[in-house]
Write a protein that holds these residues in place. Structure first.
Motif, PDB file in Angstrom:
ATOM      1  N   GLN A  53      -4.075 -10.075   1.211  1.00 16.56           N
ATOM      2  CA  GLN A  53      -4.452  -8.860   0.650  1.00 16.56           C
ATOM      3  C   GLN A  53      -4.395  -9.054  -1.090  1.00 16.56           C
ATOM      4  O   GLN A  53      -4.151 -10.071  -1.712  1.00 16.56           O
ATOM      5  CB  GLN A  53      -3.467  -7.680   0.621  1.00 16.56           C
ATOM      6  CG  GLN A  53      -2.258  -7.741  -0.091  1.00 16.56           C
ATOM      7  CD  GLN A  53      -1.248  -6.564  -0.046  1.00 16.56           C
ATOM      8  OE1 GLN A  53      -0.658  -6.656   1.286  1.00 16.56           O
ATOM      9  NE2 GLN A  53      -1.058  -5.802  -0.670  1.00 16.56           N
ATOM     10  N   LYS A  59      -4.899  -3.522   1.026  1.00 14.40           N
ATOM     11  CA  LYS A  59      -5.628  -3.891   2.155  1.00 14.40           C
ATOM     12  C   LYS A  59      -6.899  -3.124   2.560  1.00 14.40           C
ATOM     13  O   LYS A  59      -6.982  -1.865   1.818  1.00 14.40           O
ATOM     14  CB  LYS A  59      -4.606  -3.883   3.276  1.00 14.40           C
ATOM     15  CG  LYS A  59      -3.410  -4.916   2.936  1.00 14.40           C
ATOM     16  CD  LYS A  59      -2.467  -4.788   4.120  1.00 14.40           C
ATOM     17  CE  LYS A  59      -1.329  -5.752   4.108  1.00 14.40           C
ATOM     18  NZ  LYS A  59      -0.268  -5.741   5.182  1.00 14.40           N
ATOM     19  N   ARG A 115      -7.379  -1.203   5.245  1.00 13.47           N
ATOM     20  CA  ARG A 115      -7.002   0.232   5.785  1.00 13.47           C
ATOM     21  C   ARG A 115      -6.698   1.144   4.601  1.00 13.47           C
ATOM     22  O   ARG A 115      -7.122   2.287   4.408  1.00 13.47           O
ATOM     23  CB  ARG A 115      -5.897  -0.014   6.598  1.00 13.47           C
ATOM     24  CG  ARG A 115      -5.468   1.478   7.237  1.00 13.47           C
ATOM     25  CD  ARG A 115      -4.521   1.245   8.210  1.00 13.47           C
ATOM     26  NE  ARG A 115      -4.672   0.392   9.406  1.00 13.47           N
ATOM     27  CZ  ARG A 115      -3.620   0.016  10.333  1.00 13.47           C
ATOM     28  NH1 ARG A 115      -2.453   0.712  10.177  1.00 13.47           N
ATOM     29  NH2 ARG A 115      -4.048  -0.763  11.052  1.00 13.47           N
ATOM     30  N   ASP A 154       0.859  -1.162   0.044  1.00 12.59           N
ATOM     31  CA  ASP A 154      -0.074  -0.102   0.012  1.00 12.59           C
ATOM     32  C   ASP A 154       0.881   1.422  -0.025  1.00 12.59           C
ATOM     33  O   ASP A 154       0.407   2.579  -0.361  1.00 12.59           O
ATOM     34  CB  ASP A 154      -1.090  -0.022   1.330  1.00 12.59           C
ATOM     35  CG  ASP A 154      -2.001  -0.996   1.166  1.00 12.59           C
ATOM     36  OD1 ASP A 154      -1.935  -1.917   0.090  1.00 12.59           O
ATOM     37  OD2 ASP A 154      -2.690  -1.142   1.945  1.00 12.59           O
ATOM     38  N   SER A 170     -13.806  -7.349   0.643  1.00 12.94           N
ATOM     39  CA  SER A 170     -12.246  -7.222   1.279  1.00 12.94           C
ATOM     40  C   SER A 170     -12.453  -7.971   2.579  1.00 12.94           C
ATOM     41  O   SER A 170     -11.416  -8.415   2.992  1.00 12.94           O
ATOM     42  CB  SER A 170     -11.683  -5.916   1.114  1.00 12.94           C
ATOM     43  OG  SER A 170     -11.413  -5.330  -0.034  1.00 12.94           O
ATOM     44  N   ARG A 174     -11.498 -11.565   2.546  1.00 14.01           N
ATOM     45  CA  ARG A 174     -10.065 -11.633   2.371  1.00 14.01           C
ATOM     46  C   ARG A 174      -9.166 -11.428   3.626  1.00 14.01           C
ATOM     47  O   ARG A 174      -7.950 -11.964   3.980  1.00 14.01           O
ATOM     48  CB  ARG A 174      -9.274 -11.024   1.053  1.00 14.01           C
ATOM     49  CG  ARG A 174      -9.855 -11.511  -0.203  1.00 14.01           C
ATOM     50  CD  ARG A 174      -9.030 -10.909  -1.433  1.00 14.01           C
ATOM     51  NE  ARG A 174      -9.322  -9.500  -1.321  1.00 14.01           N
ATOM     52  CZ  ARG A 174      -9.824  -8.894  -2.386  1.00 14.01           C
ATOM     53  NH1 ARG A 174     -10.807  -9.913  -3.117  1.00 14.01           N
ATOM     54  NH2 ARG A 174     -10.218  -7.620  -2.510  1.00 14.01           N
ATOM     55  N   LEU A 175      -9.811 -10.558   4.384  1.00 16.63           N
ATOM     56  CA  LEU A 175      -9.148  -9.995   5.787  1.00 16.63           C
ATOM     57  C   LEU A 175      -9.242 -11.202   6.620  1.00 16.63           C
ATOM     58  O   LEU A 175      -8.025 -11.570   7.504  1.00 16.63           O
ATOM     59  CB  LEU A 175      -9.844  -9.032   6.453  1.00 16.63           C
ATOM     60  CG  LEU A 175      -9.404  -8.402   7.536  1.00 16.63           C
ATOM     61  CD1 LEU A 175      -7.827  -7.640   7.191  1.00 16.63           C
ATOM     62  CD2 LEU A 175     -10.088  -7.105   8.149  1.00 16.63           C
TER      63      LEU A 175
END
Length: 442
Positions: free
Chosen positions: A141, A86, A88, A44, A132, A135-136
């Protein structure tokens, strides 16, 4: 003191030239591409500024050319962030996109931002964030979770690859999952006790003429015939070369001596993707057992392993086939699996052969007795799972008769591709996993 330019080494590149060479070398060996995939697109730290700049660029284009560009284009960086970043980072990117929307609305004054464009951006962001979260839970990611599943699927298929066999033995197989999914609860594992490798030639222990001279010198003088080759010795050398050539020609025939082919066809409880995860685990475990433990103990060891998992739906059926490639003798053990079918070339008829044994993962002291036989030239064996013969409200014998009838008509000219032909004939579209293996001798 400065060096004269004429004293420089001829042909030595300057500093800018060396930098260009290093850059060209990096592009040539793929370092830039690997850096983009392994670092830039996996962090990221690089993706958030890049996608933020893309969002800001879309905002400026919308302000400068309002007739050609719409604020709904901000949904593209939001979607890209959902695939690569990700959670965040996705939230921070959404904040940037909201700021860009507010800036576009402020610059447009009267026109503002259309409700539909803003709705498209927020709906895309909400959909991306929801996907998402799954996937978390996995701890990866972006699309790496899908890449892991793809790698596991390829490993599952690799477990079922049959080793290279002698020219008179053949195996054809086909596995199809319920609903056409990539994962199935049926899988095949295979092992060869002695893989077919080229035999190494060992040097022949022959008497050296020099050694003969030395031994003769120790006792009596060597005769002159030892020092020079005679016609008889030349003839013997040519004969030994012919024998070595004949031995090389028979190498392939000798490779079948002592070889044993082991096949394991397993049907995990459930179907489709629900059973695919357990099949991935069991294929690795059972594949490690096959060819490692004694063949008569394979199902016993697999049963013990499955009992240790303590799954709610932890049972499975399996058939274990062992074939001696030199003689054609075979035996198979069954763990609650459907029977196998055998073709006798002399009569041209298929028959059913059964072996008794409980399901895997049910009883701790289970025993799996064997059924034995012998394959002659032209004979074949058919291994299959219950998806080809079982139907709700239909007797199992009816399904077996239908399969044998299709085998008599579809496997007459050639066995190659026969697994696919039989599945297309008997069970082309059913809501269950199907697997079929044909083993024949020519």
């Amino acid at each position: 003191m400065t060096a004269d330019s004429g004293n420089e080494r001829p042909g030595r590149p300057t500093a800018p030239g060396r930098r260009r060479q290093r850059l060209a070398a990096r592009f040539g060996d793929g370092r830039i591409a690997r850096w983009l995939t392994d670092h830039a697109m996996a962090s990221d730290l690089y993706l958030l500024p890049a996608l933020g700049m893309v969002a800001a660029g879309f905002g400026m284009l919308t302000i400068a050319f309002p007739e050609a560009w719409t604020p709904a284009m901000l949904a593209l960086p939001v979607l890209a962030g959902g695939l690569l970043m990700k959670l965040r980072g996705q939230l921070l990117l959404l904040v940037i996109c909201i700021a860009v929307l507010m800036a576009v609305s402020w610059h447009r004054e009267r026109a503002g931002v259309a409700f539909g464009a803003a709705l498209a951006v927020f709906a895309t962001a909400a959909l991306v964030i929801l996907t998402s979260r799954s996937r978390l839970r996995l701890g990866v990611q972006g699309t790496r979770g899908e890449a892991m599943l793809l790698d596991l699927r390829e490993r599952l298929r690799a477990q079922g690859l049959v080793p290279r066999l002698p020219t008179d033995w053949h195996v054809d197989m086909s596995i199809r999952s319920a609903g056409g999914q990539s994962f199935a609860g049926d899988f095949l594992i295979a092992a060869l006790s002695h893989p077919v490798f080229p035999a190494q030639r060992r040097p022949q222990a022959t008497e050296s003429p020099i050694g003969s001279v030395q031994s003769s010198a120790a006792g009596s003088p060597a005769p002159p015939s030892v020092l020079a080759p005679t016609p008889a010795s030349a003839s013997a050398s040519a004969e030994s070369d012919f024998v070595a050539t004949s031995a090389d020609a028979d190498t392939e025939d000798s490779l079948t001596q002592g070889q044993t082919l082991e096949l394991g066809l397993v049907d995990v409880s459930g179907k489709g993707l629900a059973a695919g995860t357990r099949a991935l685990l069991l294929s690795g475990a059972f594949g490690g057992l096959l060819g490692t433990v004694p063949s008569r103990d394979f199902l016993t060891s697999a049963n013990k392993y499955l009992l240790r998992q303590d799954w709610d739906e932890g049972f499975a059926t399996a058939v274990h086939l062992v074939v001696e490639l030199e003689t054609g003798h075979y035996r198979f053990h069954s763990a609650g699996h459907p029977p196998i079918a055998r073709l006798t070339a002399k009569t041209g008829r298929w028959s059913i052969e059964e072996a008794e044994g409980p399901l895997l993962g049910i009883l701790g002291d289970a025993e799996f007795p064997a059924t034995e036989g012998c394959l002659d030239r032209g004979d074949a064996l058919l291994l299959f799972t219950d998806g080809l013969v079982e139907r709700p409200g239909r007797d199992l014998d009816e399904g077996l008769d239908r399969l044998l009838g299709a085998a008599e008509t579809r496997l007459t000219a050639s066995f190659t591709g026969g697994a696919d032909r039989l599945i297309n004939e008997v069970a082309p579209n059913v809501k269950d996993d199907r697997a079929l293996v044909v083993v024949w001798r020519t």
